[in-house]
Write a protein that holds these residues in place. Sequence first.
Motif, short mmCIF file in Angstrom:
data_model
loop_
_atom_site.label_atom_id
_atom_site.label_comp_id
_atom_site.label_asym_id
_atom_site.label_seq_id
_atom_site.Cartn_x
_atom_site.Cartn_y
_atom_site.Cartn_z
N UNK A 222 11.01 10.65 1.69
CA UNK A 222 11.34 9.65 2.64
C UNK A 222 12.43 8.75 2.11
N UNK B 210 17.98 0.86 2.34
CA UNK B 210 18.71 -0.20 2.90
C UNK B 210 18.29 -0.76 4.33
N UNK B 211 17.44 0.09 4.69
CA UNK B 211 16.74 -0.20 6.07
C UNK B 211 15.55 -0.80 5.96
N UNK B 212 15.46 -2.09 6.65
CA UNK B 212 13.91 -2.71 6.61
C UNK B 212 12.86 -1.72 6.88
N UNK B 213 12.88 -0.84 8.23
CA UNK B 213 11.76 -0.26 8.58
C UNK B 213 11.45 0.89 7.65
N UNK C 64 0.91 -1.11 0.02
CA UNK C 64 -0.05 0.18 -0.12
C UNK C 64 0.99 1.22 0.08
N UNK C 65 1.85 1.32 -1.13
CA UNK C 65 2.80 2.38 -0.92
C UNK C 65 2.32 3.59 -0.96
N UNK C 66 3.02 4.47 -0.21
CA UNK C 66 2.19 6.03 0.27
C UNK C 66 2.49 6.74 -1.05
N UNK D 277 9.72 -0.81 4.62
CA UNK D 277 8.48 -1.15 4.97
C UNK D 277 7.44 -0.23 5.25
N UNK D 278 8.05 1.00 5.64
CA UNK D 278 7.15 2.43 5.91
C UNK D 278 6.65 2.77 4.39
N UNK E 182 4.32 0.35 3.42
CA UNK E 182 3.11 0.20 4.48
C UNK E 182 2.86 -1.24 4.79
N UNK E 183 3.85 -1.90 4.74
CA UNK E 183 3.65 -3.38 5.08
C UNK E 183 4.87 -4.00 6.00
N UNK E 184 4.51 -4.32 7.10
CA UNK E 184 5.69 -4.84 7.98
C UNK E 184 6.14 -6.18 7.33
N UNK F 172 5.72 14.07 0.78
CA UNK F 172 6.78 13.34 -0.24
C UNK F 172 7.56 14.04 -1.01
#
Lengths: 390, 508
Positions: free
Chosen positions: A262, A221-224, A122-124, A227-228, A231-233, A302
Amino acid sequence: MSLRLQTQGKPLPSLTRSLLGRITTTSLESEIRPDHILMADLLPGQNDLRGYAGVLTRESVSPDWAEDLAQFAPAMIHSVSTLEHLQEGDVAAMNPNGSVRTLYRRGSRHNAILVTERCNSFCVMCSQPPKRVDDRRLIAQHLRLVELIDPTTEALGITGGEPTLLKKDLLWLIQRCKELLPTTSLHVLSNGRLFYYGAFARDLAAIGHPDLMIGIPLYSDIDWEHDHVVQAVGAFDQTLVGLQHLGRYGVPVEIRVVIHRDTYKRLPELAEFIYRNLTFASHVALMGLEMMGFAIPNLSDLWIDPVEYAPELVEATSFLAHRGMNVSIYNHQLCVVPREIWSFCKRSISDWKNDYLPECGECTVRERCGGFFSSSLQRGYSSSIRPIVM
Amino acid sequence: MESARSDKPRPPLFRPLDHYRQRTEGYRLLPFRFMRWPAKEVLLVNDVGEFIFLEDQRFKAFVGHRLDLTDPRYLDLKAKHFLLDTESNVPIELLATKYRTKKSFLEGFTKLHLFVVTLRCDHSCHYCQVSRVSTNRSKYDMTKETAKKAVELMFRSPSPALKVEFQGGESLLNFEVIRYVVEYSQELNVREGRNLEYVVATNLVPLTDEILEYLRDHSILLSTSLDGPEALHNSNRPRKGNDSYAITVRNLQRAREVLGHDRVSAVMTTTKLSLGQPREIVDEYVRRKFGSIFLRSISPYGFAVRTGEALRYETSEFLSFYKQALQRIIEVNREGYDFVEVYAQMLLTKMLTPFPSLYVDLQSPSGAGLGAVAYNYDGEVYASDEARMLSEMGDKTFRLGNLHEEGYEEIFGGESLRALAAGSVLETLPGCTDCAFLPYCGADPIFNHRTQGDVIGHRPTSAFCSKNIEIIRHLFGLIREGDPFVKDLFTRWATGVRSEPMTRYKVS
């Protein structure tokens, strides 16, 4: 200027379900007529209507005449407002509501099949926001489309939504592309998450499509951080494992990075991460933001003027290029990109949504410039846009 | 308008970054090694050769599990897999993939096959380990029967790519057997389908037009020796007539004309006499239009040892020479001439890319036997060129077998090679296991055996160790100094990407 991809007319009652056909403006041998939609300003005689999948005409057909026609021309849309945008060899869908949608344009390099509107992310900034619809049965139409596309077509896209949600049906579609369009290069846009299942990647590789590329976004290169954006863990992990599986089975992959507020800061670090962990990637595309879909409500969060992230863009581009990786910059106007990386800028925006500003008329490098998304012209663009006069 | 916009909250559909920044309490350290660096810094290197410099204070915080995730370096350490802060095993899988790539030189087993086709030579170089000035063909030449066995053994290696290197003595003095090996291997290769490559190591003296045409027709590369300017070269490489330099230069020209400029490369050996002429040596290579130079220190074998003190020099002297030569090489590149130092290139490939180097003399486990093997003129099989040189001095420790007496399984699966492999895994060697430079270095069990009496060796007194540590440290120092030209140059060497991709945009 956007291209017209739809037109409207009045259906005859016999058009009870959507049908696909290849556009022809000339009378064809009867055995190949079932694959074609005859397009004519004025309707020809009976014998010249018989046997086609459907007929499109600008002429107005009265109810009496319609009854007559129904006996030998089973599907027709008449009183069509405009037909000029349709060309010989294009593929169109005629729908019972009288709409005529262009599904394939023979003269374009930007044809894509939108295989589903569903998505597991659910990409921002998603330009094509997902819908929760069950469109799985449309696979029959996609398969039919592949049968009708001109086999000399250079390139074809498969997009969504998330095409891998079709699972085995997607593999079947790619298999058919290989059989029917053996010289057409196939580019699939996917978030790569379902290739986390190694068997799916292996089955895709087993098709042995000779010219296939899976384009997969990676935003950090950073997971979170990734994921942000999507929008998906857990998406980062799934995508990375998916990429590794595709790499292992030898399916060519392209990494796609959309640059916005971002994602721009760690662009150089992301380039190094890609080089170290995804060395096998065939192509890395560093892409400007398209102001469509979710990008519109999220725009204030954005948006960043490309001139502001020019240092990061130069560093990431040169890092990859100096290491022999194939890197391109998409969706950027040359006047906002430092000249040293102009050679990486591609004219990437599909023709039907590509535009320029009036002042671009004076620019001497306009021919090589990717220009704008039509949507950006309405919603905002860099304050540094200016014609380059050399 | 602008402020009204940013005050508007993001649609509640979308969750903020913090929602995704869930992680385990604290973080774990992933495997890495470190080394103190000048100016209160620490160099950290992980198992796959990725590195990061941290200030002392930050390093202490990091290893004390006190580094906050808002610290900008936290994310760098996480992305380079120095720390783990999730329950996910994906970072470990990525590391494993990178590790496999770094060790991929092991795939395919033995790739480099040295054929010592004769010991005879017209030169009597002081540093040469093995050559004989002799005309006794039957005593020092490889026979076709032996060559046949060697070719057949080579094809037992599973590697899809095989490199045949002809060595001597002066290999071209036994051109007949070179030709036999080329033709027999190509005959077998019709069925085998390997990627075959041939190199002839030669002083170029016996080069005839007939030989050159043969080399050209079979796409064979030449590797020759050039030690520097005329006086130095002739002094290092004496032969009757004292004309080695003149012949080398003349025949180099002929060879390039027939084979193509890039089909002939050269290596140099550093003697005591060379130590004072780093600049002159580099300039000689540039004048001769070579694309690379390999600055080699003298090895402790054969004549090199027997001639004794007169030729010996300290490692520190070599390092000083090496650094000066490298400095000159960088200058030459800055002046616009593309020129590579091969040893630095090999190390930089390990430091700056995800790939291994294929150079067999600096690997872990050692390339001896696993990456390369030497077939001696007399049918003896050795784990490396050095191993056969050692045997000429009477020490047959690294003899793997004999072509006429043993088969593939006995030679490549025997005790000798097993012991060599087991004793050459840096990751298990005292003094190496905790060295920050381990991922860039390699084991030399034969050198250890020769100089220190056993394959394991003693690192604090090892010339091999001090040489490599100092060269790697020097390369890091140059990178750390931050001269953008040097960084770009080193990247070009490491990656082999020679083109200039940042081309200026020109309007036609």
